[in-house]
Enzyme design. Sequence first.
Site, PDB file in Angstrom:
ATOM      1  N   ASN A 114       0.695  -1.046  -0.120  1.00 42.43           N
ATOM      2  CA  ASN A 114      -0.072  -0.022  -0.006  1.00 42.43           C
ATOM      3  C   ASN A 114       0.804   1.435   0.111  1.00 42.43           C
ATOM      4  OD1 ASN A 114      -1.487   2.233   0.910  1.00 42.43           O
ATOM      5  ND2 ASN A 114      -3.147   0.830   1.946  1.00 42.43           N
ATOM      6  N   HIS A 161       0.011   4.379  -0.150  1.00 39.34           N
ATOM      7  CA  HIS A 161      -0.306   5.616   0.905  1.00 39.34           C
ATOM      8  C   HIS A 161       0.332   5.150   2.304  1.00 39.34           C
ATOM      9  CE1 HIS A 161      -3.290   7.966   3.149  1.00 39.34           C
ATOM     10  NE2 HIS A 161      -3.428   6.833   4.197  1.00 39.34           N
ATOM     11  N   ASP A 186      -1.651  -4.406  10.713  1.00 40.84           N
ATOM     12  CA  ASP A 186      -2.660  -4.897  10.561  1.00 40.84           C
ATOM     13  C   ASP A 186      -3.840  -4.153  11.507  1.00 40.84           C
ATOM     14  OD1 ASP A 186      -4.348  -6.683   9.004  1.00 40.84           O
ATOM     15  OD2 ASP A 186      -4.994  -7.732  11.149  1.00 40.84           O
ATOM     16  N   THR A 187      -4.910  -3.888  11.020  1.00 40.56           N
ATOM     17  CA  THR A 187      -6.051  -2.979  11.511  1.00 40.56           C
ATOM     18  C   THR A 187      -7.289  -3.405  11.488  1.00 40.56           C
ATOM     19  OG1 THR A 187      -4.670  -0.950  10.707  1.00 40.56           O
ATOM     20  CG2 THR A 187      -6.893  -0.561  11.350  1.00 40.56           C
ATOM     21  N   GLY A 193     -12.081   3.253   3.168  1.00 40.58           N
ATOM     22  CA  GLY A 193     -12.664   2.229   4.155  1.00 40.58           C
ATOM     23  C   GLY A 193     -13.863   2.823   4.975  1.00 40.58           C
ATOM     24  N   HIS A 225      -5.399   5.609  14.689  1.00 40.56           N
ATOM     25  CA  HIS A 225      -5.191   4.364  15.282  1.00 40.56           C
ATOM     26  C   HIS A 225      -3.644   3.946  14.620  1.00 40.56           C
ATOM     27  CE1 HIS A 225      -7.885   4.427  11.849  1.00 40.56           C
ATOM     28  NE2 HIS A 225      -7.144   3.301  11.379  1.00 40.56           N
TER      29      HIS A 225
HETATM   30  P1  IMP Z   1      -5.559  -2.818   7.008  1.00 44.11           P
HETATM   31  O1  IMP Z   1      -4.900  -4.039   7.902  1.00 44.11           O
HETATM   32  O2  IMP Z   1      -4.746  -1.697   7.168  1.00 44.11           O
HETATM   33  O3  IMP Z   1      -5.312  -3.717   5.559  1.00 44.11           O
HETATM   34  O4  IMP Z   1      -6.886  -2.779   7.367  1.00 44.11           O
HETATM   35  C1  IMP Z   1      -8.059  -3.533   7.047  1.00 44.11           C
HETATM   36  C2  IMP Z   1      -9.322  -2.831   6.773  1.00 44.11           C
HETATM   37  O5  IMP Z   1      -9.713  -1.836   7.877  1.00 44.11           O
HETATM   38  C3  IMP Z   1      -9.195  -1.898   5.613  1.00 44.11           C
HETATM   39  O6  IMP Z   1      -9.351  -2.758   4.365  1.00 44.11           O
HETATM   40  C4  IMP Z   1     -10.350  -1.125   5.877  1.00 44.11           C
HETATM   41  O7  IMP Z   1     -11.475  -1.739   5.458  1.00 44.11           O
HETATM   42  C5  IMP Z   1     -10.255  -0.873   7.505  1.00 44.11           C
HETATM   43  N1  IMP Z   1      -9.370   0.313   7.648  1.00 44.11           N
HETATM   44  C6  IMP Z   1      -8.110   0.306   8.163  1.00 44.11           C
HETATM   45  N2  IMP Z   1      -7.580   1.523   8.419  1.00 44.11           N
HETATM   46  C7  IMP Z   1      -8.688   2.359   8.209  1.00 44.11           C
HETATM   47  C8  IMP Z   1      -8.848   3.782   8.298  1.00 44.11           C
HETATM   48  O8  IMP Z   1      -8.077   4.478   8.574  1.00 44.11           O
HETATM   49  N3  IMP Z   1     -10.187   4.222   8.041  1.00 44.11           N
HETATM   50  C9  IMP Z   1     -11.133   3.458   7.663  1.00 44.11           C
HETATM   51  N4  IMP Z   1     -11.032   2.248   7.504  1.00 44.11           N
HETATM   52  C10 IMP Z   1      -9.475   1.540   7.710  1.00 44.11           C
END
Ligand code: IMP
Length: 225
Positions: free
Chosen positions: A11, A13, A90-91, A182, A209
């Site tokens: 990613n 960004h 991971d989020t 997201g 976060h």
């Molecule tokens: P990742 O682990 O950063 O890829 O996040 C997993 C999913 O969480 C993403 O596909 C988004 O749907 C959601 N997500 C993560 N960060 C954000 C954010 O800052 N705003 C809104 N949705 C988020």
Amino acid sequence: MKRRLIFATNNKHKLEEVRAALSQSGAIEIVSLAEANLQGEIPETADTLQGNALQKAQWVWERIENSKLKIENSGASQQATDFDGVFADDTGLEVEALDGAPGVYSARYAGEHCSFDDNIDKLLAALDGETNRRACFRTVICLMERSDECGVMSDECAIHYFEGRVDGQILTERHTNGEGFGYDPVFMPDRFAVSFAEMPLEVKNTISHRGLAVQKLAEYLTHNS
Ligand code: IMP
């Protein structure tokens, strides 16, 4: 000498965001997967954010160690595989009234190849009529570093975790200026009267976060380099 760390993400960004946060420290160089010549889909099949962050970092670490062995055996230059560590993030969005869902499954809440809009639609439907709208975003970063005791070729490492969290609530409909991605259009952080999707990215980064987790990583790296 600069410490070289690979960020296990495709990613762009996120890569820019992390590079910006770590730019004050001239002692750290962040290397992308492309720059490290690593391709392929990184697995994330664990059932916790911490487990997924570790799994992603380990996947990269193992590939680096394997290519190092190949290069060593061929006698070619080792420069491309000389790294001091790997980190991954991971989020998840955790909604109180849904017992923490979608959580670790936030990206594919509405199905395997769903869009951000599909996920939001499913979330709003799940919370239809619900008065408890409390939720938080959590990010976990896993850093794998070579431990002090081992030499450059060793595959031993030290593992550290950094967590960032922002609390807020899920709105009943989308509020957006086109910022963010997201679940941003339906997440309003505490102490703000706008959603993440109505906030300039610079503001979101200071309270989000991921921004907070990256700040903790940056502090650790700055004080341990
Ligand atoms: P990742 O682990 O950063 O890829 O996040 C997993 C999913 O969480 C993403 O596909 C988004 O749907 C959601 N997500 C993560 N960060 C954000 C954010 O800052 N705003 C809104 N949705 C988020």
